[in-house]
Structures are given as structure tokens and as C-alpha cells.
Design a protein around this motif. Structure first.
Motif, PDB file in Angstrom:
ATOM      1  N   GLN A 155       3.982   4.965  -7.566  1.00 32.18           N
ATOM      2  CA  GLN A 155       4.547   4.203  -6.451  1.00 32.18           C
ATOM      3  C   GLN A 155       4.209   2.728  -6.598  1.00 32.18           C
ATOM      4  OE1 GLN A 155       2.743   6.291  -3.164  1.00 32.18           O
ATOM      5  NE2 GLN A 155       4.587   7.459  -2.736  1.00 32.18           N
ATOM      6  N   ARG A 159       6.863  -0.472  -7.300  1.00 33.24           N
ATOM      7  CA  ARG A 159       6.970  -1.561  -6.325  1.00 33.24           C
ATOM      8  C   ARG A 159       6.458  -2.891  -6.869  1.00 33.24           C
ATOM      9  NH1 ARG A 159       4.705   2.696  -1.907  1.00 33.24           N
ATOM     10  NH2 ARG A 159       6.689   3.696  -1.411  1.00 33.24           N
ATOM     11  N   ILE A 165       7.672  -5.259   0.351  1.00 31.63           N
ATOM     12  CA  ILE A 165       6.867  -4.057   0.555  1.00 31.63           C
ATOM     13  C   ILE A 165       6.302  -4.059   1.978  1.00 31.63           C
ATOM     14  CG2 ILE A 165       4.820  -5.177  -0.436  1.00 31.63           C
ATOM     15  CD1 ILE A 165       3.894  -2.422  -1.379  1.00 31.63           C
ATOM     16  N   GLN A 169       4.303   1.383   3.310  1.00 32.10           N
ATOM     17  CA  GLN A 169       4.397   1.699   1.884  1.00 32.10           C
ATOM     18  C   GLN A 169       3.072   1.427   1.180  1.00 32.10           C
ATOM     19  OE1 GLN A 169       7.790  -0.823   1.038  1.00 32.10           O
ATOM     20  NE2 GLN A 169       9.149   0.940   0.808  1.00 32.10           N
ATOM     21  N   TYR A 170       2.453   0.320   1.530  1.00 28.72           N
ATOM     22  CA  TYR A 170       1.159  -0.035   0.950  1.00 28.72           C
ATOM     23  C   TYR A 170       0.112   1.035   1.271  1.00 28.72           C
ATOM     24  CZ  TYR A 170      -3.465  -2.275   1.010  1.00 28.72           C
ATOM     25  OH  TYR A 170      -4.813  -2.550   0.863  1.00 28.72           O
ATOM     26  N   GLU A 172       0.584   4.174   2.102  1.00 35.17           N
ATOM     27  CA  GLU A 172       0.929   5.403   1.381  1.00 35.17           C
ATOM     28  C   GLU A 172       0.455   5.311  -0.074  1.00 35.17           C
ATOM     29  OE1 GLU A 172       4.978   8.034   0.563  1.00 35.17           O
ATOM     30  OE2 GLU A 172       5.092   5.842   0.538  1.00 35.17           O
ATOM     31  N   GLN A 173       0.620   4.149  -0.647  1.00 36.59           N
ATOM     32  CA  GLN A 173       0.251   3.883  -2.039  1.00 36.59           C
ATOM     33  C   GLN A 173      -1.253   4.013  -2.255  1.00 36.59           C
ATOM     34  OE1 GLN A 173       2.661   0.617  -3.780  1.00 36.59           O
ATOM     35  NE2 GLN A 173       0.693  -0.400  -4.007  1.00 36.59           N
TER      36      GLN A 173
END
Length: 329
Positions: A155, A159, A165, A169-170, A172-173
Motif C-alpha cells: 500500500q 501511494r 493521501i 489511508q495513512y 491503514e498503511q
């Protein structure tokens, strides 16, 4: 043979020191590659000043029940070996030249050898687990967490240079990249020592929150410290197109107008431009907001830890977790 030196953080935890030294010794004993140079490179990385946080959390969560300490030390060693393997592969992906103030394995020997070294350590992980796990559940969990770590890395790679971003998302990463292994460490310590399923689930949840806070703080340090202090170039993540919480928060402010032209330079960004990015992020409050997010995760973890039985292990878990919020490297 490498000297077994623990990070200074463990000076305040004398009862934990002997077991952490045994963790490192067991890792040493299981590194058996015919190529002496690669063996020495792996051992140097193992002994280069890592904090051993993951095995420490495993060992502390195993102290709530009377259990076979050698087995718990072995499981803790498997976790640190897994962590080391992911760091080697991380350096390959990032083309990193430094790791913990020393030359990375991929920089010393090339990417092919580094891949082999990382893969070899994955084999060591399962070799240790096969001898010491009480059930297949631990091995299944390790396999599952390894998959999630890989997904987190993929991921992050997908990205790269993704200016838009989101914080979701961050998060989750970094859950996949970092927090899953903390969660596994806490869970295994509790589960393998014979605690209840409810206790083990609480340990896993606390570990996840601890891991999230740890990674956010790691990202914050990039905006606060010098290259010498953190053991790698500052804002190396920005050069590689990996945008973390302080920058993501800053991009949501008026500073975005000045940040975007700098970020669009991508890998061609100069040191002067990086210093400008660093200052813009700080001035925009990106670091302050990231610190607040790290504090939230730390407080979530502390709430869970405070509900554990009142034994010395609980006190050490609380103290260690609080220390993570004020660390400088």
C-alpha cells in the motif's frame, strides 16, 4: 561472536534484561549461513542498537501467568527475527543506505544478497516457532501478520508521491506496516503463557494501539531531529514519496500552496528544499497534530493496560508505553 548490548531503555527494567539478552543470544545461535560475510552482516544488524520492543512486550505479557520462560524467550526471539527480516526488505524497497547508524545490508552486498538474507530470516522465524509454539495457532497468526505487513508495504509503495493521501489511508498503511507486529507480540505473550482468550484479545488490542502510536512518533521524529540523531537522512520518506502524518496534516492547511511545488520535485528535491518542507510542516502545525494523534493511540493503549491485573508486569507495561511518547530516537 557479537557482544550482547541492550538499548539504554532497558536499564530501568532490570528483571527484563536477562531475558532480552537470551533473546538476542538465541537469534545468534539460529543464524547459520555458510557465507561468513552475510552472517556477520545479519548479526551486526541484530546487535546494532535496536530497542527490542516487540520481544519485550511479548515477554511482559507472558508474565501474568507462571509459564515456561525458555519457551517464551524463544517466541520473543522469533518476533524480533521477523522484525529484522522486514527491516532488511524495507531497506531494499527504499534503497536505504543506513539502518541504525550502520550501512544497510543491501548497501553492503547489493539487493540480491539482501533479499536472500531477509528470506533466510523468515525461515529462522518458522524454525523457532516449530520448536516452541504450543499450537499451530501461533504459526497461523505469524503467517497472517506477515501477510498484513506485506500488504502495508505494498500500500505504501502504491501511494508513492500520492499528494492527496488521506489520514485514513495513512493509518491503514501503518497498521499493516508496524502495528500488526506489535499486536502479534502482545497477543503471543498472553496466549502462549496460558491466559484466557479474553485477556489475550485485550493484549492484542493494546498492542495494536501501541504500534500505531509508535509509528506515528517515528514519523514525527523525522521532522524534529537531525540525520545524526535518527541514524538516517532527514525526510528520506519525502524523497521516496512516502508521505506521513505531519505532512498529511500540513497539506490540509494553507501551507499546501507552498508545499505542493516542492513535493512535485519528487526524487529530485534538494536538501535545501527538504529543510523548507520540514519548516513549513512544523509552522503549519503538522507535527503538533500528529503528536495529538499519537497521544490518542497511547491513551487508548493505557486504558486497556490499566484494566489488567495489578502485578509488576502491568506496571512495567504502563511505564514502557508512556516512555514511547517522550522518546527522541
Amino acid at each position: 561472536m557479537q557482544a550482547t548490548q541492550l538499548h539504554p531503555i532497558w536499564h530501568d527494567y532490570p528483571t527484563l534484561q536477562p531475558e532480552l539478552k537470551q533473546v538476542m543470544q538465541l537469534m545468534n545461535d539460529n543464524i547459520n549461513i555458510s557465507d561468513t560475510a552475510i552472517t556477520e552482516a545479519i548479526l551486526e544488524m541484530i546487535h546494532s542498537g535496536g530497542k527490542l520492543l516487540r520481544p519485550a512486550y511479548c515477554l511482559l505479557f507472558s508474565q501474568f501467568k507462571s509459564t515456561d520462560r525458555q519457551r517464551m524467550i524463544a517466541l520473543a526471539a522469533s518476533l524480533e527475527t521477523l522484525h529484522t527480516a522486514t527491516l532488511i526488505h524495507d531497506d531494499i524497497i527504499d534503497d536505504a543506505t543506513l539502518r541504525r547508524h550502520t550501512t544497510s545490508i543491501q548497501a553492503q552486498f547489493g539487493k540480491d544478497v539482501a533479499v536472500y538474507a531477509g528470506d533466510y530470516l523468515f525461515v529462522v522465524v518458522f524454525k523457532i516457532l516449530s520448536h516452541y509454539s504450543s499450537s499451530f495457532k501461533s504459526i497461523q497468526l505469524n503467517s497472517s501478520k506477515m501477510e498484513k505487513i506485506l500488504v502495508g508495504e505494498v500500500q505504501q509503495k502504491d501511494r508513492h508521491y500520492h499528494i492527496d493521501i488521506t489520514m485514513a489511508q495513512y493509518q491503514e498503511q501503518i497498521q499493516g506496516k508496524t502495528a500488526e507486529l506489535f499486536a502479534l507480540s502482545c497477543f503471543l505473550g498472553a496466549f502462549e503463557s496460558g491466559t484466557s482468550d479474553r485477556f489475550a484479545a485485550r493484549a492484542q488490542k493494546a498492542g495494536m494501539a501501541i504500534g500505531m502510536a509508535f509509528q506515528i512518533l517515528d514519523d514525527i521524529l523525522d521532522y524534529q531531529e537531525t540525520s545524526h540523531e535518527i541514524g538516517k537522512p532527514i525526510l528520506e520518506d519525502v524523497v521516496e514519496g512516502v508521505y506521513t502524518s505531519p505532512l498529511i496534516f500540513a497539506l490540509q492547511t494553507d501551507a499546501r500552496r507552498e508545499l505542493l511545488p516542492l513535493l512535485r520535485l519528487q526524487g529530485n528535491i534538494s536538501q535545501t528544499d527538504l529543510e523548507r518542507v520540514q519548516q513549513l510542516v512544523i509552522d503549519a502545525g503538522g507535527v503538533t497534530q500528529a503528536q495529538a494523534l499519537a497521544t490518542k493511540y497511547t491513551n487508548d493503549a493505557l486504558k486497556l493496560l490499566n484494566k489488567l491485573p495489578a502485578v509488576p508486569a502491568r506496571d512495567n507495561l504502563i511505564r514502557l508505553t508512556q516512555q514511547l511518547l517522550t522518546r527522541h530516537n
